[in-house]
Design an enzyme around this catalytic site. Sequence first.
Site, PDB file in Angstrom:
ATOM      1  N   LYS A  79      -1.102  -9.254   2.650  1.00 16.04           N
ATOM      2  CA  LYS A  79      -0.487  -8.984   3.956  1.00 16.04           C
ATOM      3  C   LYS A  79      -1.479  -8.250   5.060  1.00 16.04           C
ATOM      4  O   LYS A  79      -1.986  -7.064   3.736  1.00 16.04           O
ATOM      5  CB  LYS A  79       0.842  -7.823   3.828  1.00 16.04           C
ATOM      6  CG  LYS A  79       1.580  -7.260   5.248  1.00 16.04           C
ATOM      7  CD  LYS A  79       3.017  -7.278   4.833  1.00 16.04           C
ATOM      8  CE  LYS A  79       2.678  -6.034   3.724  1.00 16.04           C
ATOM      9  NZ  LYS A  79       2.762  -4.953   4.817  1.00 16.04           N
ATOM     10  N   ASP A 108       1.287  -1.089  -0.214  1.00 11.56           N
ATOM     11  CA  ASP A 108       0.097   0.205  -0.062  1.00 11.56           C
ATOM     12  C   ASP A 108       1.203   1.458  -0.210  1.00 11.56           C
ATOM     13  O   ASP A 108       0.534   2.326  -0.028  1.00 11.56           O
ATOM     14  CB  ASP A 108      -0.953   0.011   0.882  1.00 11.56           C
ATOM     15  CG  ASP A 108      -0.388   0.084   2.461  1.00 11.56           C
ATOM     16  OD1 ASP A 108       1.251   0.109   2.443  1.00 11.56           O
ATOM     17  OD2 ASP A 108      -0.777  -0.265   3.697  1.00 11.56           O
ATOM     18  N   SER A 109       1.800   0.581  -0.354  1.00 11.74           N
ATOM     19  CA  SER A 109       3.215   2.107  -0.137  1.00 11.74           C
ATOM     20  C   SER A 109       3.104   2.621  -1.753  1.00 11.74           C
ATOM     21  O   SER A 109       3.621   3.994  -1.798  1.00 11.74           O
ATOM     22  CB  SER A 109       4.393   1.444  -0.223  1.00 11.74           C
ATOM     23  OG  SER A 109       4.623   0.208  -0.232  1.00 11.74           O
ATOM     24  N   GLU A 141      -1.508  -5.554   8.203  1.00 10.99           N
ATOM     25  CA  GLU A 141      -0.668  -5.195   9.681  1.00 10.99           C
ATOM     26  C   GLU A 141      -1.725  -5.009  11.042  1.00 10.99           C
ATOM     27  O   GLU A 141      -2.910  -4.811  11.768  1.00 10.99           O
ATOM     28  CB  GLU A 141      -0.920  -3.449   9.395  1.00 10.99           C
ATOM     29  CG  GLU A 141       0.376  -3.069   8.067  1.00 10.99           C
ATOM     30  CD  GLU A 141      -0.201  -1.373   8.009  1.00 10.99           C
ATOM     31  OE1 GLU A 141      -0.253  -0.586   9.016  1.00 10.99           O
ATOM     32  OE2 GLU A 141       0.631  -1.585   6.841  1.00 10.99           O
ATOM     33  N   ASP A 167      -0.550  -6.570   0.084  1.00 10.66           N
ATOM     34  CA  ASP A 167      -1.224  -5.729   0.867  1.00 10.66           C
ATOM     35  C   ASP A 167      -3.175  -4.907   1.137  1.00 10.66           C
ATOM     36  O   ASP A 167      -3.599  -5.283   0.348  1.00 10.66           O
ATOM     37  CB  ASP A 167      -0.196  -3.543   1.152  1.00 10.66           C
ATOM     38  CG  ASP A 167       0.384  -3.701   2.066  1.00 10.66           C
ATOM     39  OD1 ASP A 167       1.332  -4.967   2.964  1.00 10.66           O
ATOM     40  OD2 ASP A 167       0.807  -3.634   1.403  1.00 10.66           O
ATOM     41  N   GLU A 179       8.806  -4.468  10.738  1.00  5.15           N
ATOM     42  CA  GLU A 179       9.294  -3.435  10.757  1.00  5.15           C
ATOM     43  C   GLU A 179       9.775  -1.891  11.454  1.00  5.15           C
ATOM     44  O   GLU A 179       8.823  -1.840  12.801  1.00  5.15           O
ATOM     45  CB  GLU A 179       8.375  -2.128  10.001  1.00  5.15           C
ATOM     46  CG  GLU A 179       8.472  -1.094   9.429  1.00  5.15           C
ATOM     47  CD  GLU A 179       7.546   0.030   8.431  1.00  5.15           C
ATOM     48  OE1 GLU A 179       7.687   0.590   7.976  1.00  5.15           O
ATOM     49  OE2 GLU A 179       6.638  -1.295   7.825  1.00  5.15           O
TER      50      GLU A 179
END
Length: 272
Positions: free
Chosen positions: A121, A52-53, A123, A91, A190
């Site tokens: 993925k 999602d970067s 978070e 993501d 991270e």
Amino acid sequence: MSVHNPDIKRVTTHTLQELKSRGEKISALTAYDYSMARVVDAAGVEVILVGDSASNVMAGHETTLPITLDQMIYHAGSVVRAVKRALVVVDLPFGSYQGNSSEALRSAIRIMKESGAHAVKMEGGSEIRESITRILSAGVPVMGHLGLTPQSIYKFGTYAVRAKEETEAQKLIDDALMLQEIGCFATVLEKIPAVLTKQVSEQLVIPTIGIGAGPDADGQILVIHDMLGINKEFKPRFLRRYADLHTAMLEAITHYVDDVKANDFPNESEAY
């Protein structure tokens, strides 16, 4: 020259487990489009993350929060069409899984069906256990993500190193063990202290993938635009630039503009 194993025709979650078991580090990079993904895949990277970067490096947003599920599916499909070897992980974007497990499952299924990706993925730890479990129960592989979780940046208020204090460090360890217990195949760590990364990686059977987390994770990941020097503003300590494509591209484009202005391009040999 890459030292990747040419005998691995297609990287799977099982491949990553084998790499950890024999102590071989896992390489991972982001990609968001077909052309870049072709190059990354050909170089022998094991994991390509459609992160999602993309919200930052592709769309110019300040955070990862604005990117939508539809946009992630678009980027993921572009990458999947390019890849012949790497495991493609996507993501789940902010707002597509935190609300409830049914919504999380719908989001994950859309990504898998519409993009052809191999895994998702997510978070977070215990806070999203129900959503992760629901997705795993549908047969969708899940990679975890602990430590600095950019989707929660407004909660943290800073991109500083996470889990430096004992309480937060213990929660991260507990969450990592929980992710493994419920069936995640790997987890990203991270921006946490290197000593904590070593501790977590030694306790887990599943691989850890570090970013700003020291050398003792089972693998490493960077954002492709950062490590190639396309994005020059981002300068964290953990980033190693392997090229300066910003300068190379700027010089090439400036040269092109000059040639067009001087009527030197196209020349006689370049015309039909």
